[in-house]
Enzyme design. Sequence first.
Site, PDB file in Angstrom:
ATOM      1  N   GLU A   1      -1.620  -9.248   4.345  1.00 30.45           N
ATOM      2  CA  GLU A   1      -1.561  -9.715   5.734  1.00 30.45           C
ATOM      3  C   GLU A   1      -2.922  -9.857   6.401  1.00 30.45           C
ATOM      4  O   GLU A   1      -3.004 -10.397   7.504  1.00 30.45           O
ATOM      5  CB  GLU A   1      -0.676  -8.771   6.563  1.00 30.45           C
ATOM      6  CG  GLU A   1      -1.261  -7.393   6.803  1.00 30.45           C
ATOM      7  CD  GLU A   1      -1.036  -6.377   5.686  1.00 30.45           C
ATOM      8  OE1 GLU A   1      -1.259  -5.184   5.941  1.00 30.45           O
ATOM      9  OE2 GLU A   1      -0.666  -6.763   4.573  1.00 30.45           O
TER      10      GLU A   1
ATOM     11  N   HIS B   1      -3.513  -5.426   0.894  1.00 24.22           N
ATOM     12  CA  HIS B   1      -2.915  -5.883   2.158  1.00 24.22           C
ATOM     13  C   HIS B   1      -2.936  -7.406   2.216  1.00 24.22           C
ATOM     14  O   HIS B   1      -3.947  -8.006   2.587  1.00 24.22           O
ATOM     15  CB  HIS B   1      -3.683  -5.280   3.343  1.00 24.22           C
ATOM     16  CG  HIS B   1      -3.417  -3.829   3.518  1.00 24.22           C
ATOM     17  ND1 HIS B   1      -2.355  -3.348   4.241  1.00 24.22           N
ATOM     18  CD2 HIS B   1      -4.054  -2.738   3.019  1.00 24.22           C
ATOM     19  CE1 HIS B   1      -2.343  -2.036   4.193  1.00 24.22           C
ATOM     20  NE2 HIS B   1      -3.362  -1.643   3.455  1.00 24.22           N
TER      21      HIS B   1
ATOM     22  N   CYS C   1       0.843  -1.199   0.000  1.00 22.97           N
ATOM     23  CA  CYS C   1       0.000   0.000   0.000  1.00 22.97           C
ATOM     24  C   CYS C   1       0.879   1.249   0.000  1.00 22.97           C
ATOM     25  O   CYS C   1       1.527   1.541  -0.997  1.00 22.97           O
ATOM     26  CB  CYS C   1      -0.994  -0.054   1.156  1.00 22.97           C
ATOM     27  SG  CYS C   1      -2.384   1.087   0.958  1.00 22.97           S
TER      28      CYS C   1
END
Length: 185
Positions: free
Chosen positions: A163, A161, A73
């Site tokens: 994660e 993202h 990002c």
Amino acid sequence: MTRIVVVDNHGQFTHLEGRALRDLGVDTDIVDNDTPPSKIDADGIVLSGGPDMDRIGRSVDYLDLGVPVLGICLGMQLVAAELGGEVGSGDYGGYADVTVEILDETDPLVGSLAPETRVWASHADEVKAVPEGFVRTADSDVCPTEAMSDTERDLYGVQWHPEVAHTEEGEAVFENFIDICERAD
């Protein structure tokens, strides 16, 4: 053991990036983005997301450490901005569940996700033009540059993202980055 340092750009998910790497068996630390580059000993760097470009500390200095870098990002945006690309406001805005189309099945970071994958991404800001040496490796109907790679310099970025649980194949992105780091070592 492979060692990857996560640079904290004050994003809300930074701790999840460190955890994802640890869960994959990587030696990892999260360091503040004001850490001197000379204090970083790693086989790879993850530049985390964050709220804005005014809070990136020394993140651009880590691009010169000679190890693979994955920007997530804001991390991808700062790589693009520093190396001559263009970053601007996204038309879509905030966080959303997005279908991303993989443009290059041979890309070492995202190629294994082809032909498409669902991701969780913020589009408040995004890469409008990739820097010289980079190729766009993924796009979506809300963002033309969802991922980019410069395989010559081992610099990579994703707008989304990997994660977070909302991203379907996030673990694969981290596994692929670990492979990149191990090949570069």
